[in-house]
Design a protein around this motif. Structure first.
Motif, PDB file in Angstrom:
ATOM      1  N   LEU A  73       0.813  -1.091   0.034  1.00 25.69           N
ATOM      2  CA  LEU A  73      -0.543   0.199   0.306  1.00 25.69           C
ATOM      3  C   LEU A  73       1.354   1.268   0.162  1.00 25.69           C
ATOM      4  N   MET A  74       0.181   2.478  -0.734  1.00 19.11           N
ATOM      5  CA  MET A  74       0.855   3.410  -1.167  1.00 19.11           C
ATOM      6  C   MET A  74       0.109   4.855  -1.067  1.00 19.11           C
ATOM      7  N   ARG A  75       0.239   5.577  -0.317  1.00 16.13           N
ATOM      8  CA  ARG A  75       0.004   6.867  -0.207  1.00 16.13           C
ATOM      9  C   ARG A  75       0.168   8.014  -2.024  1.00 16.13           C
ATOM     10  N   TRP A  76      -1.104   8.229  -3.231  1.00 15.31           N
ATOM     11  CA  TRP A  76      -0.733   8.109  -3.792  1.00 15.31           C
ATOM     12  C   TRP A  76       0.189   9.986  -4.492  1.00 15.31           C
ATOM     13  N   GLY A  77       0.771   9.955  -5.076  1.00 11.81           N
ATOM     14  CA  GLY A  77       1.379  11.258  -4.425  1.00 11.81           C
ATOM     15  C   GLY A  77       2.672  10.524  -4.319  1.00 11.81           C
ATOM     16  N   LEU A  78       3.602  11.444  -5.189  1.00  6.85           N
ATOM     17  CA  LEU A  78       4.676  10.864  -4.521  1.00  6.85           C
ATOM     18  C   LEU A  78       5.974  12.312  -3.595  1.00  6.85           C
ATOM     19  N   ILE A  79       6.251  11.572  -2.529  1.00  9.45           N
ATOM     20  CA  ILE A  79       6.825  12.836  -1.449  1.00  9.45           C
ATOM     21  C   ILE A  79       8.235  11.913  -1.466  1.00  9.45           C
ATOM     22  N   PRO A  80       8.842  13.522  -2.148  1.00  9.50           N
ATOM     23  CA  PRO A  80      10.424  12.587  -1.772  1.00  9.50           C
ATOM     24  C   PRO A  80      11.043  12.373  -0.626  1.00  9.50           C
ATOM     25  N   PRO A  81      12.299  11.862  -1.001  1.00  6.95           N
ATOM     26  CA  PRO A  81      12.928  12.141   0.403  1.00  6.95           C
ATOM     27  C   PRO A  81      12.986  12.769   1.665  1.00  6.95           C
ATOM     28  N   PRO A 110      14.269  15.959 -11.573  1.00  3.61           N
ATOM     29  CA  PRO A 110      15.013  15.775  -9.193  1.00  3.61           C
ATOM     30  C   PRO A 110      14.277  15.063  -8.565  1.00  3.61           C
ATOM     31  N   ALA A 111      12.821  15.568  -9.017  1.00  2.00           N
ATOM     32  CA  ALA A 111      11.990  14.280  -7.389  1.00  2.00           C
ATOM     33  C   ALA A 111      11.762  12.980  -8.714  1.00  2.00           C
ATOM     34  N   PHE A 112      11.773  12.621  -9.928  1.00  2.00           N
ATOM     35  CA  PHE A 112      11.759  10.927  -9.834  1.00  2.00           C
ATOM     36  C   PHE A 112      12.881  10.287 -10.484  1.00  2.00           C
ATOM     37  N   ARG A 113      14.153  11.089 -10.287  1.00  2.00           N
ATOM     38  CA  ARG A 113      15.394  10.677 -11.194  1.00  2.00           C
ATOM     39  C   ARG A 113      15.649   9.147 -10.491  1.00  2.00           C
ATOM     40  N   SER A 114      15.624   9.521  -9.093  1.00  2.00           N
ATOM     41  CA  SER A 114      16.520   8.180  -8.686  1.00  2.00           C
ATOM     42  C   SER A 114      15.687   7.038  -8.524  1.00  2.00           C
ATOM     43  N   SER A 115      13.754   7.334  -7.708  1.00  2.00           N
ATOM     44  CA  SER A 115      13.148   6.036  -7.737  1.00  2.00           C
ATOM     45  C   SER A 115      13.484   5.651  -9.575  1.00  2.00           C
ATOM     46  N   ALA A 116      13.332   6.402 -10.360  1.00  2.00           N
ATOM     47  CA  ALA A 116      13.764   5.436 -11.936  1.00  2.00           C
ATOM     48  C   ALA A 116      14.554   4.729 -11.632  1.00  2.00           C
ATOM     49  N   LYS A 117      15.516   4.691 -11.312  1.00  2.00           N
ATOM     50  CA  LYS A 117      16.879   3.646 -11.073  1.00  2.00           C
ATOM     51  C   LYS A 117      16.338   2.353 -10.850  1.00  2.00           C
ATOM     52  N   SER A 118      15.784   2.499  -9.479  1.00  2.00           N
ATOM     53  CA  SER A 118      15.288   1.484  -8.936  1.00  2.00           C
ATOM     54  C   SER A 118      13.864   0.845  -8.240  1.00  2.00           C
ATOM     55  N   LYS A 119      13.342   2.057  -7.977  1.00  2.00           N
ATOM     56  CA  LYS A 119      12.200   1.679  -7.267  1.00  2.00           C
ATOM     57  C   LYS A 119      10.726   2.718  -8.399  1.00  2.00           C
ATOM     58  N   ASP A 209      17.665  -4.409 -10.191  1.00  2.00           N
ATOM     59  CA  ASP A 209      18.559  -4.708 -10.110  1.00  2.00           C
ATOM     60  C   ASP A 209      18.625  -4.111 -11.672  1.00  2.00           C
ATOM     61  N   ALA A 210      18.220  -3.426 -12.561  1.00  2.00           N
ATOM     62  CA  ALA A 210      18.308  -3.177 -14.207  1.00  2.00           C
ATOM     63  C   ALA A 210      18.126  -1.635 -13.571  1.00  2.00           C
ATOM     64  N   PRO A 211      18.501  -0.999 -14.582  1.00  2.00           N
ATOM     65  CA  PRO A 211      18.259   0.452 -15.089  1.00  2.00           C
ATOM     66  C   PRO A 211      16.809   0.013 -15.550  1.00  2.00           C
ATOM     67  N   ILE A 212      16.053   1.565 -16.012  1.00  2.00           N
ATOM     68  CA  ILE A 212      15.023   1.716 -16.421  1.00  2.00           C
ATOM     69  C   ILE A 212      15.071   1.543 -18.250  1.00  2.00           C
ATOM     70  N   ASP A 213      14.254   0.088 -18.814  1.00  2.00           N
ATOM     71  CA  ASP A 213      14.202  -0.321 -20.093  1.00  2.00           C
ATOM     72  C   ASP A 213      13.157   1.016 -21.057  1.00  2.00           C
TER      73      ASP A 213
END
Length: 259
Positions: A73-81, A110-119, A209-213
């Motif tokens: 379960l997650m909150r819809w609306g991303l909250i950056p770390p 900046p808001a998304f690139r970290s998550s795009a790598k592995s989350k 473990d893989a980069p974004i496709d």
């Protein structure tokens, strides 16, 4: 864009159907004990931003094991770390609600690139709503799967903890839905649509473990499974929530004319 959607599959049943570990029950129980009950297990025909929604991730239990699918379960609306902590201990959400992320910017923003790598995650839904027309006279449409099975939309997720919180404390999980240019008949309703991921590509999209496709970001996934129908304006009010929201709109009564 995707600002409202419908989902009727219980997270536990979803986990069974897609052969995933169900982590939603523990999260719901924790929310209940904290005084913030979760209703993610109930059908929701009018899911709005900040609602707790079921998502699918693929994660390791141990560093060297095979990652497994998990329903969380997650909150819809991303909250950056890096979001600041308010006086009441919650995240500062005064800025824009990050409910959507453009497919062409997820690796650079900046808001998304970290998550795009592995989350990366999937957000299952029965369908979503879009409005067409001028402001004040917009017509709602429901874009849904033709076979009655959920559509799985590409998403990103992240974790947030209050300032000074113990690293072992459970974090707040939040997500965003990736959107792309609308294609086919959907483009006649809105210029953006959520990016769907076909079942054959789920694990590739979720692989931590893989980069974004980039190919998946440029694709249209299950576009051929999507149908469109006009629905009632009841959906305009987020307080309305029931199966009548996705029923075909009744035709406008004909106006009598004087001869």
């Amino acid at each position: 864009m995707c600002g409202r959607f419908a989902v009727t599959t219980d997270p536990a049943l979803l986990a069974q159907k897609i052969q995933a570990i169900d982590e939603s029950r523990a999260a719901a129980e924790a929310a209940d004990s904290a005084g913030t009950p979760s209703s993610a297990s109930a059908p929701n025909y009018n899911v709005a931003p900040t609602t707790s929604v079921a998502t699918v991730v693929r994660r390791h239990r141990d560093p060297d094991d095979e990652p497994t699918r998990r329903v969380r379960l997650m909150r819809w609306g991303l909250i950056p770390p890096w979001a600041k902590t308010t006086e009441d201990g919650g995240p500062d959400t005064k800025g824009p609600l990050l409910i959507n992320a453009r497919s062409d910017k997820v690796t650079t923003s900046p808001a998304f690139r970290s998550s795009a790598k592995s989350k990366r995650c999937l957000v299952p839904m029965d369908g979503w709503y879009e409005w067409r027309g001028e402001k004040g006279a917009k017509t709602p449409f429901y874009l849904h799967s033709v076979d009655g099975e959920p559509l799985f939309m590409a998403g990103l997720w992240t974790t947030w903890r209050p300032k000074g919180a113990d690293r072992d404390a459970a974090p707040l999980l939040s997500c965003t839905i990736i959107t792309t240019d609308a294609a086919g008949p959907l483009a006649e309703i809105h210029d953006r649509m959520p990016l769907s991921i076909s079942q054959a590509d789920w694990d590739r999209w979720l692989d931590p473990d893989a980069p974004i496709d980039d190919g998946l970001l440029r694709g249209h996934g299950d576009l051929d499974r999507v149908a469109i129908r006009e629905v009632s304006k009841l959906v305009n009010n987020v307080r309305n929530n029931g199966p009548e929201l996705i029923e075909p709109a009744e035709p406008e009564p004909e106006q009598a004319t004087l001869l």
